[in-house]
Design a protein around this motif. Sequence first.
Motif, PDB file in Angstrom:
ATOM      1  N   TRP A 192       0.852  -1.181   0.000  1.00 54.07           N
ATOM      2  CA  TRP A 192       0.000   0.000   0.000  1.00 54.07           C
ATOM      3  C   TRP A 192       0.892   1.236   0.000  1.00 54.07           C
ATOM      4  O   TRP A 192       2.109   1.145   0.118  1.00 54.07           O
ATOM      5  N   GLY A 193       0.274   2.420  -0.172  1.00 52.04           N
ATOM      6  CA  GLY A 193       1.037   3.650  -0.291  1.00 52.04           C
ATOM      7  C   GLY A 193       1.268   4.010  -1.743  1.00 52.04           C
ATOM      8  O   GLY A 193       0.453   3.701  -2.615  1.00 52.04           O
ATOM      9  N   GLN A 194       2.396   4.640  -2.019  1.00 49.64           N
ATOM     10  CA  GLN A 194       2.717   5.024  -3.398  1.00 49.64           C
ATOM     11  C   GLN A 194       3.237   3.804  -4.150  1.00 49.64           C
ATOM     12  O   GLN A 194       4.317   3.289  -3.853  1.00 49.64           O
ATOM     13  N   CYS A 195       2.477   3.337  -5.104  1.00 48.07           N
ATOM     14  CA  CYS A 195       2.832   2.135  -5.875  1.00 48.07           C
ATOM     15  C   CYS A 195       2.753   2.465  -7.359  1.00 48.07           C
ATOM     16  O   CYS A 195       1.660   2.584  -7.918  1.00 48.07           O
ATOM     17  N   ARG A 196       3.909   2.698  -7.968  1.00 44.36           N
ATOM     18  CA  ARG A 196       4.003   3.108  -9.369  1.00 44.36           C
ATOM     19  C   ARG A 196       3.119   4.318  -9.662  1.00 44.36           C
ATOM     20  O   ARG A 196       2.378   4.358 -10.636  1.00 44.36           O
ATOM     21  N   GLY A 197       3.202   5.309  -8.774  1.00 44.08           N
ATOM     22  CA  GLY A 197       2.485   6.556  -8.981  1.00 44.08           C
ATOM     23  C   GLY A 197       1.074   6.576  -8.446  1.00 44.08           C
ATOM     24  O   GLY A 197       0.488   7.637  -8.271  1.00 44.08           O
ATOM     25  N   GLN A 198       0.509   5.416  -8.176  1.00 48.09           N
ATOM     26  CA  GLN A 198      -0.841   5.359  -7.639  1.00 48.09           C
ATOM     27  C   GLN A 198      -0.809   5.425  -6.110  1.00 48.09           C
ATOM     28  O   GLN A 198       0.160   5.007  -5.485  1.00 48.09           O
ATOM     29  N   SER A 199      -1.893   5.928  -5.539  1.00 50.58           N
ATOM     30  CA  SER A 199      -2.030   5.952  -4.083  1.00 50.58           C
ATOM     31  C   SER A 199      -2.949   4.814  -3.671  1.00 50.58           C
ATOM     32  O   SER A 199      -4.149   4.835  -3.956  1.00 50.58           O
ATOM     33  N   ILE A 200      -2.380   3.797  -3.020  1.00 51.56           N
ATOM     34  CA  ILE A 200      -3.146   2.642  -2.546  1.00 51.56           C
ATOM     35  C   ILE A 200      -3.374   2.852  -1.056  1.00 51.56           C
ATOM     36  O   ILE A 200      -2.432   2.763  -0.259  1.00 51.56           O
ATOM     37  N   VAL A 201      -4.618   3.156  -0.653  1.00 54.66           N
ATOM     38  CA  VAL A 201      -4.877   3.600   0.718  1.00 54.66           C
ATOM     39  C   VAL A 201      -5.216   2.457   1.673  1.00 54.66           C
ATOM     40  O   VAL A 201      -5.291   2.664   2.882  1.00 54.66           O
ATOM     41  N   LEU A 202      -5.412   1.259   1.141  1.00 53.68           N
ATOM     42  CA  LEU A 202      -5.644   0.078   1.978  1.00 53.68           C
ATOM     43  C   LEU A 202      -4.690  -1.023   1.552  1.00 53.68           C
ATOM     44  O   LEU A 202      -4.340  -1.117   0.360  1.00 53.68           O
ATOM     45  N   PRO A 203      -4.240  -1.886   2.463  1.00 60.07           N
ATOM     46  CA  PRO A 203      -3.370  -2.997   2.073  1.00 60.07           C
ATOM     47  C   PRO A 203      -3.966  -3.812   0.936  1.00 60.07           C
ATOM     48  O   PRO A 203      -5.114  -4.253   1.012  1.00 60.07           O
ATOM     49  N   HIS A 204      -3.201  -3.965  -0.116  1.00 65.81           N
ATOM     50  CA  HIS A 204      -3.656  -4.645  -1.333  1.00 65.81           C
ATOM     51  C   HIS A 204      -2.914  -5.964  -1.484  1.00 65.81           C
ATOM     52  O   HIS A 204      -1.680  -6.004  -1.471  1.00 65.81           O
ATOM     53  N   LEU A 205      -3.652  -7.052  -1.613  1.00 65.25           N
ATOM     54  CA  LEU A 205      -3.045  -8.376  -1.746  1.00 65.25           C
ATOM     55  C   LEU A 205      -2.343  -8.501  -3.095  1.00 65.25           C
ATOM     56  O   LEU A 205      -2.917  -8.186  -4.141  1.00 65.25           O
ATOM     57  N   THR A 206      -1.097  -8.965  -3.073  1.00 65.77           N
ATOM     58  CA  THR A 206      -0.317  -9.153  -4.295  1.00 65.77           C
ATOM     59  C   THR A 206      -0.161 -10.642  -4.586  1.00 65.77           C
ATOM     60  O   THR A 206      -0.602 -11.490  -3.817  1.00 65.77           O
ATOM     61  N   HIS A 207       0.517 -10.929  -5.689  1.00 66.20           N
ATOM     62  CA  HIS A 207       0.862 -12.317  -6.007  1.00 66.20           C
ATOM     63  C   HIS A 207       2.327 -12.600  -5.680  1.00 66.20           C
ATOM     64  O   HIS A 207       2.862 -13.644  -6.060  1.00 66.20           O
ATOM     65  N   PHE A 208       2.961 -11.673  -4.972  1.00 67.51           N
ATOM     66  CA  PHE A 208       4.354 -11.859  -4.603  1.00 67.51           C
ATOM     67  C   PHE A 208       4.481 -12.851  -3.446  1.00 67.51           C
ATOM     68  O   PHE A 208       3.531 -13.077  -2.700  1.00 67.51           O
ATOM     69  N   SER A 209       5.671 -13.408  -3.308  1.00 67.79           N
ATOM     70  CA  SER A 209       5.938 -14.314  -2.197  1.00 67.79           C
ATOM     71  C   SER A 209       6.799 -13.657  -1.124  1.00 67.79           C
ATOM     72  O   SER A 209       7.053 -14.258  -0.085  1.00 67.79           O
ATOM     73  N   CYS A 210       7.268 -12.424  -1.363  1.00 63.29           N
ATOM     74  CA  CYS A 210       8.084 -11.725  -0.370  1.00 63.29           C
ATOM     75  C   CYS A 210       7.903 -10.224  -0.516  1.00 63.29           C
ATOM     76  O   CYS A 210       7.570  -9.722  -1.581  1.00 63.29           O
ATOM     77  N   THR A 211       8.133  -9.507   0.566  1.00 62.97           N
ATOM     78  CA  THR A 211       7.955  -8.061   0.571  1.00 62.97           C
ATOM     79  C   THR A 211       8.977  -7.366  -0.332  1.00 62.97           C
ATOM     80  O   THR A 211       8.707  -6.274  -0.841  1.00 62.97           O
ATOM     81  N   ASP A 212      10.115  -7.972  -0.529  1.00 67.66           N
ATOM     82  CA  ASP A 212      11.161  -7.352  -1.350  1.00 67.66           C
ATOM     83  C   ASP A 212      10.689  -7.095  -2.777  1.00 67.66           C
ATOM     84  O   ASP A 212      11.033  -6.086  -3.388  1.00 67.66           O
ATOM     85  N   ASP A 213       9.877  -8.018  -3.314  1.00 66.50           N
ATOM     86  CA  ASP A 213       9.373  -7.854  -4.673  1.00 66.50           C
ATOM     87  C   ASP A 213       8.519  -6.610  -4.823  1.00 66.50           C
ATOM     88  O   ASP A 213       8.449  -6.013  -5.898  1.00 66.50           O
ATOM     89  N   VAL A 214       7.830  -6.208  -3.753  1.00 67.71           N
ATOM     90  CA  VAL A 214       7.015  -4.997  -3.796  1.00 67.71           C
ATOM     91  C   VAL A 214       7.883  -3.801  -4.164  1.00 67.71           C
ATOM     92  O   VAL A 214       7.512  -2.971  -5.006  1.00 67.71           O
ATOM     93  N   PHE A 215       9.064  -3.698  -3.554  1.00 65.19           N
ATOM     94  CA  PHE A 215       9.938  -2.554  -3.790  1.00 65.19           C
ATOM     95  C   PHE A 215      10.630  -2.648  -5.142  1.00 65.19           C
ATOM     96  O   PHE A 215      10.894  -1.627  -5.779  1.00 65.19           O
ATOM     97  N   ALA A 216      10.900  -3.858  -5.595  1.00 66.20           N
ATOM     98  CA  ALA A 216      11.510  -4.030  -6.910  1.00 66.20           C
ATOM     99  C   ALA A 216      10.559  -3.593  -8.021  1.00 66.20           C
ATOM    100  O   ALA A 216      10.970  -2.997  -9.010  1.00 66.20           O
ATOM    101  N   CYS A 217       9.273  -3.891  -7.850  1.00 62.57           N
ATOM    102  CA  CYS A 217       8.307  -3.704  -8.936  1.00 62.57           C
ATOM    103  C   CYS A 217       7.423  -2.472  -8.799  1.00 62.57           C
ATOM    104  O   CYS A 217       6.902  -1.978  -9.799  1.00 62.57           O
TER     105      CYS A 217
END
Length: 557
Positions: A336-361
């Motif tokens: 959640w937060g600033q994600c590729r320019g978008q503002s995600i205001v609630l925790p959004h479920l991803t298909h990642f297996s680790c938090t590190d991928d969130v920052f990479a992508c």
Amino acid sequence: MEDRPLKPTHHSGEATLWQVDLCGHVMVDVTKWPIFSLMGPEELSSIRTACVFGSSANEAIYITNDDEVFVFGLNCSSCLGTGDSQSTIVPKKLDFFSGRKVVSLSYGSGPHILLATDDGELFAWGHNGYSQLGNGTTNQGVAPMVVSVNLLNKKVTEVACGSHHSMALTDSGEVYAWGYNNCGQVGSGSTANQPTPRRVSSCLQSKVAVSIVCGQTSSLALVDNGEVYGWGYNGNGQLGLGNNGNQLTPCRLVGLQGACVQQIVSGYAHSLALTDEGLLYAWGANTYGQLGTGNKSNLLSPVQILMEKERIVEVAACHSTHTSAAKTQSGQVYMWGQCRGQSIVLPHLTHFSCTDDVFACFATPSVMWRPLSMEHDDFLTVAQSLKREFDNPETADLKFCVDGRYIYVHKAVLKIRCEHFRSMFQSHWNEDMKEVIEIDQFSYPVYRSFLGFLYTDTVELPPEDAIGLLDLATSYCENRLKRLCQHIIKRGITVENAFSLLSAAVRYDAEDLEEFCFKFCVNHLTEVTQTAAFWQIDGNLLKDFICRASRCGAFKN
């Protein structure tokens, strides 16, 4: 300095680097960070730890399996430490660190770099306009230099960087800070820049810190009893003190009263905390929804963020971004937060297996929120082959019957992996009469997990079943399995099961687990004493607990 050539990757079976460790971190592909995409399989396979940093994620430092340190990228402010300001797309070896083992690494926005080695020495290089390198000057550090002022005979175990200030944690739990101090982020009681390391004392004087983190111009420290202290810039409430005034010395976050915090992280101007019960708290700036509250209002005090009522085991943020991430006990990753320019205001479920991928992508810039630990994996290893054959009736030569259900195994594997079975399968073993072994002292989930562990080195069980597996591990003298069981139990401890787990730890002579469960029970004493498990415990254990808790001051007014 030695250059390491980059080899282009052309084949489908290219090397992949994964993050994995005993603490349960799931795998991540380092080539998701574009700066590593030019590296070929041979170079990638040599990396043990990597970190991507810089205002555009255009700089990287990595450490090989041989403890050699390499750098490459744009080299802003000489942050690569190569002795010059030249950019390089070809990794260069920092000969200065040959033979040294790195234990902690952090970067600032300048950028500047802090690095600690296993012998407790601290090194710094890069931007130094505010003395954030700690050498008493404002001269740019073009190569690594030892930071020694006020740190002689101190062993640094962890480092942290804000935008232009620095912190170090010693093995005795002391916190040191230096650099830019316009908002009190050094914690000295003034706003004068601090040119060399200075111990952060005030109300931390008698505390033992276990973790330190930095926002852009703020600082947080976690102490061994689960309390959190903050100081520095607080215009967005990122210190969680209930106001937005700057704090020149450490101050305890009273908004976390009653919570035992295990992990803290800071974003650009927001902060997250994870408690020993798996609860997530957030506070500070919320312009991009980085607090996960569903709106964009800043918060001056910590508030709990609900995550589908599932236990959180890891939170992630870094001072270069407005992005937040968390991982649940079942392995789900939210962002959640600033994600590729978008503002995600609630925790959004991803298909990642680790938090590190969130920052990479999704983070801007796509830096790493922590250095990654790696291992090479470009073919089916022996371990992977064994895992595939576990409980496979087509290749097995022996089966166990537990609770009326069969588990298929290989005698050779059991003999190699376990002393208990090595003794069992001696020459007098009658193979014709023993195609099936009946087990009645353990449950099917427990025994299957035990046999699976012999094939995979991993365990997947809920904490309640892990107690049974701890019993088995103790009976079979499997010490590593015992440690893994304790790890599972620690992550799964709740108010409801805490006293039962404490009892089991005592029963199975697991001292480390016993101490952990005891501290949890004391930290949540009121709730624990109201559970059924507390009053169903053996009287002697209850008496011992009360006496021990009393000695810890649990019953003081």
